[in-house]
Enzyme design. Structure first.
Site, PDB file in Angstrom:
ATOM      1  N   GLU A  44      -8.183 -50.068  50.866  1.00 40.01           N
ATOM      2  CA  GLU A  44      -8.183 -51.633  50.479  1.00 40.01           C
ATOM      3  C   GLU A  44      -9.340 -52.044  51.029  1.00 40.01           C
ATOM      4  O   GLU A  44     -10.260 -51.754  52.051  1.00 40.01           O
ATOM      5  CB  GLU A  44      -7.156 -52.402  51.285  1.00 40.01           C
ATOM      6  N   LYS A 110      -3.902 -58.546  44.295  1.00 38.87           N
ATOM      7  CA  LYS A 110      -3.017 -58.520  45.034  1.00 38.87           C
ATOM      8  C   LYS A 110      -2.028 -59.538  45.038  1.00 38.87           C
ATOM      9  O   LYS A 110      -2.425 -60.635  44.939  1.00 38.87           O
ATOM     10  CB  LYS A 110      -3.595 -58.529  46.579  1.00 38.87           C
ATOM     11  N   CYS A 144      -1.704 -53.109  50.069  1.00 33.67           N
ATOM     12  CA  CYS A 144      -1.184 -53.202  51.643  1.00 33.67           C
ATOM     13  C   CYS A 144      -0.132 -54.128  51.614  1.00 33.67           C
ATOM     14  O   CYS A 144       1.115 -53.598  51.546  1.00 33.67           O
ATOM     15  CB  CYS A 144      -2.272 -53.894  52.084  1.00 33.67           C
TER      16      CYS A 144
END
Length: 257
Positions: A44, A110, A144
């Site tokens: 990431e 995200k 994540c």
């Protein structure tokens, strides 16, 4: 249709808010991959570290990094995936790019921005799932904090592998290990997690634990060190396991709103 997908996981420290230096560093690491692989996975925010100050990053850097990924993908004849700080229309995104050797790409913003660090106050959250069809495999890339939300990860689309890129810190490494394995088991899919190592400028420490789990939760590869890991995913293993156990036939059906 390919029966196997060979992947390389690049676990590395990152230079804080320095895209050019990180690109040069990852160029060297990618160059060391001597075997032919199909997919190279980076962490990431691999050009900056997990910064909450995207205004420190030149707006042109996102495009520069995508062009770099396209060059690397063409050179290695392999897809490359990772997320970065990306500015678009005056907004900031933690945006993942899945770049193929022909320079075509998919993007995923995200969905679950990390409120504990204030990511939700800085970066715009994504709203759409992105499924990537690549060499006969159906891949679902995520970022994540998404790992903590099983509904967003649920295998309602019959994907073959979950793919998480991360900056996941040491104090919560047990959660990272546990949830990667759980996502593999509950979705009857490969689960790939690529994390960074080292310490960032905010003092957070990262110990990697990049890993791949198969659809029964068996760990295929794992490391706590700076490394480029390789593993092969098998389409037949997915099919035979699902045909035998049929757990996905009993999954709940729902619509996300």
């Amino acid at each position: 249709m390919a029966k196997e997908l060979i992947i390389a996981l690049v676990q590395s420290p990152l230079f804080w808010e320095d895209p050019e230096r990180n690109r040069k560093m990852f160029s060297k690491k990618i160059e060391t991959i001597s075997d032919q692989v199909d997919l190279i996975i980076l962490p990431e925010m691999f050009t900056t570290g997990f910064t909450m100050h995207p205004e420190n990053i030149d707006a042109k850097e996102g495009i520069q990094t995508v062009k770099w990924m396209q060059r690397q993908a063409a050179k290695k004849n392999a897809a490359i995936v990772g997320s970065m700080v990306f500015q678009e229309n005056g907004r900031y995104y933690n945006r993942l790019h899945f770049v193929e050797p022909d320079s075509g790409f998919n993007i995923y913003n995200k969905r679950h921005t990390f409120t504990l660090a204030g990511e939700d106050m800085v970066y715009n959250a994504g709203e759409k799932k992105v499924l990537v069809e690549y060499k006969g495999f159906r891949l679902y890339p995520l970022i994540c904090y998404d790992l903590r939300f099983p509904v967003w990860s649920r295998n309602t689309e019959n994907y073959d592998a979950l793919l998480y890129v991360a900056n996941w810190p040491k104090p919560r490494s047990t959660a990272w290990d546990t949830l990667l394995k759980a996502r593999a088991i509950e979705n009857m899919a490969y689960c790939i997690g690529v994390n960074r190592i080292g310490q960032d400028k905010t003092g957070h420490e990262y110990i990697g634990h990049s890993a791949v789990y198969d659809c029964l939760g068996e760990q295929l590869v794992f490391s706590e060190k700076e490394a480029v890991l390789q593993v092969t995913l098998s389409k037949e293993h997915i099919k035979s396991t699902r045909d035998k156990l049929k757990f996905l036939d009993d999954r709940d059906h729902f619509i996300l709103e």
